[in-house]
Design a protein around this motif. Structure first.
Motif, mmCIF file in Angstrom:
data_model
loop_
_atom_site.group_PDB
_atom_site.id
_atom_site.type_symbol
_atom_site.label_atom_id
_atom_site.label_comp_id
_atom_site.label_asym_id
_atom_site.label_seq_id
_atom_site.Cartn_x
_atom_site.Cartn_y
_atom_site.Cartn_z
ATOM 1 N N TYR A 198 86.566 55.119 32.298
ATOM 2 C CA TYR A 198 87.469 56.129 31.718
ATOM 3 C C TYR A 198 87.493 57.385 32.589
ATOM 4 N N ALA A 199 86.327 57.921 32.927
ATOM 5 C CA ALA A 199 86.258 59.207 33.621
ATOM 6 C C ALA A 199 86.927 59.136 34.995
ATOM 7 N N VAL A 200 86.647 58.067 35.736
ATOM 8 C CA VAL A 200 87.230 57.940 37.073
ATOM 9 C C VAL A 200 88.749 57.810 36.967
ATOM 10 N N LYS A 201 89.220 56.999 36.043
ATOM 11 C CA LYS A 201 90.668 56.843 35.858
ATOM 12 C C LYS A 201 91.314 58.166 35.467
ATOM 13 N N ALA A 202 90.713 58.887 34.514
ATOM 14 C CA ALA A 202 91.280 60.144 34.044
ATOM 15 C C ALA A 202 91.343 61.184 35.154
ATOM 16 N N LEU A 203 90.341 61.206 36.010
ATOM 17 C CA LEU A 203 90.245 62.245 37.025
ATOM 18 C C LEU A 203 91.031 61.930 38.292
ATOM 19 N N LEU A 204 91.080 60.651 38.675
ATOM 20 C CA LEU A 204 91.683 60.298 39.963
ATOM 21 C C LEU A 204 93.091 59.732 39.852
ATOM 22 N N ASP A 205 93.381 58.984 38.771
ATOM 23 C CA ASP A 205 94.703 58.357 38.669
ATOM 24 C C ASP A 205 94.948 57.959 37.214
ATOM 25 N N PRO A 206 95.357 58.918 36.373
ATOM 26 C CA PRO A 206 95.502 58.626 34.940
ATOM 27 C C PRO A 206 96.494 57.518 34.622
ATOM 28 N N ASP A 207 97.464 57.279 35.495
ATOM 29 C CA ASP A 207 98.476 56.262 35.231
ATOM 30 C C ASP A 207 98.073 54.876 35.723
ATOM 31 N N LEU A 208 96.886 54.756 36.271
ATOM 32 C CA LEU A 208 96.420 53.472 36.785
ATOM 33 C C LEU A 208 96.250 52.483 35.632
ATOM 34 N N PRO A 209 96.701 51.230 35.790
ATOM 35 C CA PRO A 209 96.488 50.245 34.717
ATOM 36 C C PRO A 209 94.995 50.046 34.439
ATOM 37 N N ALA A 210 94.665 49.880 33.176
ATOM 38 C CA ALA A 210 93.264 49.670 32.780
ATOM 39 C C ALA A 210 92.965 48.179 32.845
ATOM 40 N N ASN A 211 92.503 47.725 33.986
ATOM 41 C CA ASN A 211 92.153 46.315 34.138
ATOM 42 C C ASN A 211 90.977 46.172 35.093
ATOM 43 N N SER A 212 90.545 44.961 35.313
ATOM 44 C CA SER A 212 89.332 44.738 36.105
ATOM 45 C C SER A 212 89.504 45.089 37.575
ATOM 46 N N GLY A 213 90.733 45.219 38.050
ATOM 47 C CA GLY A 213 90.914 45.697 39.416
ATOM 48 C C GLY A 213 90.384 47.104 39.579
ATOM 49 N N LEU A 214 90.549 47.930 38.575
ATOM 50 C CA LEU A 214 89.989 49.284 38.563
ATOM 51 C C LEU A 214 88.466 49.234 38.504
ATOM 52 N N PHE A 215 87.942 48.381 37.627
ATOM 53 C CA PHE A 215 86.498 48.357 37.393
ATOM 54 C C PHE A 215 85.732 47.903 38.636
ATOM 55 N N ASP A 216 86.298 46.955 39.362
ATOM 56 C CA ASP A 216 85.587 46.394 40.507
ATOM 57 C C ASP A 216 85.455 47.387 41.654
ATOM 58 N N ALA A 217 86.234 48.467 41.623
ATOM 59 C CA ALA A 217 86.194 49.454 42.704
ATOM 60 C C ALA A 217 85.140 50.530 42.482
ATOM 61 N N ILE A 218 84.389 50.453 41.393
ATOM 62 C CA ILE A 218 83.427 51.496 41.028
ATOM 63 C C ILE A 218 82.036 50.892 40.954
ATOM 64 N N ARG A 219 81.083 51.530 41.610
ATOM 65 C CA ARG A 219 79.677 51.103 41.518
ATOM 66 C C ARG A 219 78.909 52.069 40.625
ATOM 67 N N ILE A 220 77.973 51.529 39.845
ATOM 68 C CA ILE A 220 77.226 52.321 38.876
ATOM 69 C C ILE A 220 75.744 52.003 39.015
ATOM 70 N N SER A 221 74.924 53.049 38.966
ATOM 71 C CA SER A 221 73.469 52.880 39.013
ATOM 72 C C SER A 221 72.839 53.730 37.915
ATOM 73 N N ALA A 222 71.990 53.101 37.093
ATOM 74 C CA ALA A 222 71.339 53.812 35.990
ATOM 75 C C ALA A 222 69.907 53.309 35.853
ATOM 76 N N PRO A 223 68.935 54.209 35.866
ATOM 77 C CA PRO A 223 67.533 53.768 35.799
ATOM 78 C C PRO A 223 67.193 53.116 34.464
ATOM 79 N N GLU A 224 66.533 51.981 34.525
ATOM 80 C CA GLU A 224 66.119 51.288 33.306
ATOM 81 C C GLU A 224 65.119 52.149 32.542
ATOM 82 N N GLY A 225 65.228 52.115 31.219
ATOM 83 C CA GLY A 225 64.331 52.897 30.385
ATOM 84 C C GLY A 225 64.795 54.330 30.182
#
Length: 576
Positions: free
Chosen positions: A303-330
């Motif tokens: 949501y945040a990346v789409k809202a900030l960089l290209d709000p009109d971008l279709p919400a589909n897995s093509g968008l999701f695959d372009a973003i990497r996420i890292s979050a520490p376990e625990g």
């Protein structure tokens, strides 16, 4: 005959846009049907639901414009169905149900998902999916939403992926087992039946699309659409200067009363067209129900990346695959079992604020925004009425942050939530409650050249004895910061017996507080931060704020100066 020219035409931007909107129109119609066919107030009035369409491998093709948070639930449900059942084990007319955060990649237990395979040319080609927030799924507290829950076992029924419809026949045993673990079994049965029917409508529309264009053509157009979405987002990323950008947002506590404020940190790493969101340094796993499960984290980032960089971008897995996420376990952003997650939307909105904070360092000033209330304030009252137990739940909006050229919006939901307000008339018809006040909170928007949006005051009282109040929210301690010299937004307040000599503040997280007939409770939600130096505010806008009751004269003098206030009011002229 099928139109075999569609794969070639899909490479054309106009044809692709048309095709993307055909998919979107199917999910939009599903969403309208779900809202109109449901029986619970939370879905039919507040629209706390979402729908999506997926391909046979679980990739998201389209999500209707409902709740960004629900994308996590929908994606998680479809992927888990595919892990649990092979497609050759599915039959036309089947449907699956699930809700669990750890067993079915959900985001919290009240969101119950229905997933339906769609058969075309004799095989599973797509999945229709929807989710609805059910107002109660059991557990020790009405509403299954206590912010101070310590484990998932306190948050209601845990449903792994199960087949609820077999070749068109609903499994009534399973349906009633789910329903009778809720305080409102009749509503659960009716809403779940509506959810099942909605997917059938989605299947019909997708099959109609395939019958018109041919399955091969549709699948080729989908591949082209997903590839285009990914390329377009990467092009937006590549426009940003390479670098590491830090952002943070503080929370009042970790959900347990008496706790200290905790922090959510974001590091955004831009390298060419590669984007990494790293949440190292965020608080440890919360003791209360503020933890963000993996799919909720992913939905927030998308949501945040789409809202900030290209709000009109279709919400589909093509968008999701372009973003990497890292979050520490625990950590609060990647908790270990059996973490409680019922109030995860609060944390996700605060995390969105941290992402916005980091992106404010790299985006040009006209695209920057002061912090918003970034909360999901909720009132929940349960008790008895003539027809049995009732559970009223409502999340309430607040003030949005200001931006260059515009004051913040008043009284809005933010970020990953997008539900409607519950009209006073509907509330009083459905429940033994009265709406005593519904207004904007004066002085709650942060001062600035452009003022932050105002929060909402919602005051209700019970018409019967024996009701129980549960409430939650953020911004009672950590408010929305302003930007570029703008001041912070106002604090939240939760008051019992407001306007009487016995008025007193309640804790941020209140669970199952007894209410007697006539007893009132008032929630004031936070405002948004201001943008720019208050000394530069347009005098006419300042005068209008004072005359409209949005800013008191005393606060205006404090924030803008007595001379500017006097000059603004004296220069004010009513339209002729």
């Amino acid at each position: 005959m099928p139109d075999t020219s569609l794969p070639r035409a899909a490479a054309d931007p106009i044809a692709m846009e048309v095709f993307a909107n055909r998919l979107l129109s199917i999910t939009e119609e599903m969403g309208h049907v779900l809202i109109r066919a449901s029986f619970s107030t939370n879905i039919k009035e507040r629209k706390d639901c979402s729908v999506g369409m997926f391909d046979a491998t679980g990739r998201c093709l389209a999500q209707a414009a409902h709740m960004p948070m629900h994308l996590g639930s929908l994606m998680g449900a479809v992927v888990t169905v595919l892990e649990r059942y092979r497609v050759d084990q599915m039959q036309p007319g089947d449907a699956f149900v699930c809700n669990d955060v750890f067993l079915a990649r959900g985001t919290h237990q009240p969101d119950i998902n229905i997933v339906t395979p769609i058969f075309c040319d004799g095989r599973v080609a797509f999945f229709a999916a929807n989710t609805g927030h059910h107002s109660d799924v059991g557990g020790p507290n009405p509403g299954s939403m206590s912010q101070s829950a310590r484990t998932i076992f306190e948050e209601g029924l845990r449903i792994p992926v199960m087949r609820i419809v077999r070749t068109g026949e609903i499994d009534r045993d399973l349906l009633e087992m789910i329903a009778h673990n809720s305080r409102e079994p009749a509503e659960r049965i009716l809403d779940l039946r509506a959810q099942i029917a909605v997917n059938e409508r989605g299947a019909e529309l997708m099959q109609r699309l395939v019958a018109t264009d041919g399955l091969a053509a549709v699948e080729a157009a989908i591949e082209a659409l997903l590839a285009y979405t990914g390329r377009r987002l990467r092009a937006r990323i590549a426009e940003l200067p390479d670098g590491d950008y830090q952002g943070e947002r503080w929370m009042d506590g970790d959900g347990v009363p008496g706790g200290e404020p905790i922090v959510l940190r974001t590091r955004i790493v831009v390298r060419g067209d590669d984007l990494l969101l790293d949440f190292a340094g965020s608080a440890a796993q919360a003791r209360g129900a503020l933890n963000i499960a993996t799919n909720a984290l992913e939905a927030t980032c998308y949501y945040a990346v789409k809202a900030l960089l290209d709000p009109d971008l279709p919400a589909n897995s093509g968008l999701f695959d372009a973003i990497r996420i890292s979050a520490p376990e625990g950590s609060i952003v990647n908790p270990r079992f059996p973490a409680a997650t019922a109030a995860r939307a609060i944390s996700c909105n605060r995390l969105s604020g941290a992402i916005f904070d980091a992106m404010n360092q790299v985006l040009p000033r006209p695209r920057q925004m002061a912090q918003s209330h970034d909360s999901v304030p909720a009132l929940l009252v349960s008790g008895q009425r003539r027809t049995g137990t009732y559970v009223y739940i409502e999340t309430i909006g607040g003030g949005a942050g200001a931006r260059e050229g515009a004051d913040g919006a008043e009284a809005v939901q933010m970020h990953v939530t997008n539900s409607s307000n519950l009209p006073a008339e509907a509330l009083e018809i459905e429940y033994p409650l009265l709406v005593d006040a519904y207004a904007l909170v004066e002085d709650s928007g942060g001062a600035g050249q452009w003022r932050g949006g105002l929060g909402i005051a919602r005051q209700i009282s019970s018409r019967v004895d024996g009701s129980l109040l549960t409430a939650r929210g953020e911004g009672h301690v950590m408010v929305a910061p302003g930007l570029h010299g703008g001041l912070s937004g106002g604090q939240a307040n939760l008051l019992i017996e407001p306007g009487t000599p016995r008025e007193r503040l309640l804790p941020t997280a209140t669970t199952a507080l007894p209410m007697t007939a006539g007893l009132g409770v008032r929630m004031d939600t936070p405002g948004g931060g201001g943008f720019g130096d208050p000394a530069l505010r347009d005098p006419r806008a300042l005068a209008a704020d004072i005359l409209d009751g949005k800013v008191s004269r005393a606060s205006a003098i404090r924030d803008y100066g007595a001379e500017r206030v006097a000059a603004a009011l004296s220069a004010w002229k009513e339209p002729s």
